[in-house]
Design a protein around this motif. Structure first.
Motif, PDB file in Angstrom:
ATOM      1  N   ALA A 167      11.349   2.832 -12.899  1.00 15.69           N
ATOM      2  CA  ALA A 167      10.763   1.681 -13.593  1.00 15.69           C
ATOM      3  C   ALA A 167       9.369   2.013 -14.114  1.00 15.69           C
ATOM      4  O   ALA A 167       8.992   1.614 -15.224  1.00 15.69           O
ATOM      5  CB  ALA A 167      10.715   0.477 -12.657  1.00 15.69           C
ATOM      6  N   ARG A 219       9.573  -4.569  -9.136  1.00 16.60           N
ATOM      7  CA  ARG A 219      10.619  -4.082  -8.245  1.00 16.60           C
ATOM      8  C   ARG A 219      10.363  -4.385  -6.768  1.00 16.60           C
ATOM      9  O   ARG A 219      11.314  -4.497  -5.983  1.00 16.60           O
ATOM     10  CB  ARG A 219      10.809  -2.579  -8.421  1.00 16.60           C
ATOM     11  CG  ARG A 219      11.272  -2.184  -9.820  1.00 16.60           C
ATOM     12  CD  ARG A 219      12.574  -2.894 -10.175  1.00 16.60           C
ATOM     13  NE  ARG A 219      12.950  -2.699 -11.562  1.00 16.60           N
ATOM     14  CZ  ARG A 219      13.821  -1.790 -11.983  1.00 16.60           C
ATOM     15  NH1 ARG A 219      14.379  -0.978 -11.107  1.00 16.60           N
ATOM     16  NH2 ARG A 219      14.121  -1.701 -13.269  1.00 16.60           N
ATOM     17  N   ASP A 277      14.175   3.577  -7.722  1.00 15.20           N
ATOM     18  CA  ASP A 277      14.188   2.624  -8.823  1.00 15.20           C
ATOM     19  C   ASP A 277      12.781   2.240  -9.260  1.00 15.20           C
ATOM     20  O   ASP A 277      12.535   1.969 -10.434  1.00 15.20           O
ATOM     21  CB  ASP A 277      15.005   1.379  -8.465  1.00 15.20           C
ATOM     22  CG  ASP A 277      14.447   0.646  -7.262  1.00 15.20           C
ATOM     23  OD1 ASP A 277      13.698   1.269  -6.489  1.00 15.20           O
ATOM     24  OD2 ASP A 277      14.765  -0.551  -7.095  1.00 15.20           O
ATOM     25  N   THR A 278      11.819   2.251  -8.307  1.00 18.34           N
ATOM     26  CA  THR A 278      10.428   1.971  -8.671  1.00 18.34           C
ATOM     27  C   THR A 278       9.859   3.098  -9.516  1.00 18.34           C
ATOM     28  O   THR A 278       9.136   2.859 -10.494  1.00 18.34           O
ATOM     29  CB  THR A 278       9.563   1.774  -7.410  1.00 18.34           C
ATOM     30  OG1 THR A 278      10.129   0.729  -6.613  1.00 18.34           O
ATOM     31  CG2 THR A 278       8.138   1.401  -7.783  1.00 18.34           C
TER      32      THR A 278
END
Length: 329
Positions: A270, A197, A266-267
């Motif tokens: 993920a 990411r 989002d990291t």
């Protein structure tokens, strides 16, 4: 409950108490101010039925049963204070106990919990202070015990030296710290997610001591009769996010000085997805391994066993081999 000013404490310790020389280490790996705030938060999130914390505390205090000596005065440093206090009841001959933590809220939690433990007749006092700057007089306690706290100090050898100086001769040092194999799967998931990411790696899990380092740490700190053993505990969670919440409740969140202060959503998602896709069990649970290094050391005393001087042996191994080597059983 005493809460000293930090700058005054540093100057005062250099003059009076058991702090090691050159205490203002230039190496700053962890943000101690942030760690104090994390422990304040953990005091509100603490689960007294946490099986991991309670098991480690019980296993550490169990070592008091291995010695005949009693420890009338004891100092408990940071980490799992409340679990240690519950586990100590009636063991080690402890009569006076000082409970110390850098977090005011954590110390207050332990003080409030003391009402439930009044029947064990231990005179307990409370102190807000940093493990890196012990405000304890030299040679003043019989036992120093630290459960899952010292691995957050910037100068672990220095903190252990101060602990030794606080002990009376023939006093005992007991400590449990997380070892380098702790949360290995989480490290892998974090690395993969950051590479995917953000195109690079940022440290999200703190560096920890290796088992091979523990004996050297005890020796370097000046302890005699050093002992080290290791346990690994596997805990299963419903999701990777539940693991993160458990770490927050233990006060074990990332406190690296060079950390990225804000983790992108989002990291984080993920990381959880990678963890679950790579390591989830058949039942969907998420395993996490915690390696705990237990350390035991004593302050030197003339009554303790000592190694013979090098070269003082009167019988060689060759003679022993000649005498017994040909015998079979």
């Amino acid at each position: 409950m005493y809460r000293p000013n930090g700058n005054f404490l540093r100057r005062f310790l250099k003059r009076s108490f058991c702090s090691a020389e050159n205490i203002d280490s230039k190496v700053q790996i962890f943000d101690r101010h942030l760690k104090r705030k994390q422990r304040d938060r953990a005091a509100w999130l603490l689960n007294r039925k946490d099986s991991l914390v309670n098991t480690v505390a019980d296993n550490l205090v169990d070592r008091l049963e291995d010695v005949k000596k009693t420890f009338p005065s004891a100092l408990c440093l940071g980490g799992s204070l409340e679990a240690i206090r519950r586990s100590i009841r009636g063991r080690g001959g402890i009569e006076k106990l000082i409970m110390m933590d850098s977090s005011y809220d954590m110390v207050k939690l332990c003080k409030d919990a003391e009402l439930d433990l009044s029947s064990d007749n231990i005179e307990t006092s409370f102190m807000v202070a940093d493990e890196e700057f012990l405000p304890i007089k030299e040679s003043s306690v019989d036992l120093v015990i630290s459960c899952l706290g010292l691995h957050w100090t910037n100068d672990l050898p220095g903190a252990m030296i101060q602990s030794r100086l606080a002990l009376k001769p023939d006093g005992l040092f007991l400590a449990a710290i997380f070892g380098g194999e702790t949360l290995k799967l989480l490290r892998i998931a974090c690395t993969i997610a950051h590479m995917e990411r953000e195109g690079g790696v940022s440290p999200r899990v703190s560096p920890l001591a290796q088992v091979r380092d523990a004996g050297n740490l005890l020796t370097r700190a000046g302890f005699t009769l050093p002992g080290v053993d290791v346990d690994e505990y596997q805990v299963r969670y419903n999701s990777a996010l539940e693991l993160i919440e458990h770490l927050r409740a233990m006060g074990e969140s990332n406190a690296l000085v060079n950390r990225i202060k804000f983790l992108k959503r989002d990291t984080a998602l993920a990381t959880a997805a990678v963890y679950e896709s790579m390591f989830a069990a058949e039942d969907g649970s998420i395993p996490a391994t915690f390696q705990v290094i237990y350390m035991t050391g004593w302050r030197e005393h003339e009554s303790q066993q000592k190694a013979k001087r090098r070269g003082s042996a009167t019988v060689s191994f060759k003679d022993i081999q000649k005498e017994f080597g040909g015998q079979t059983t």
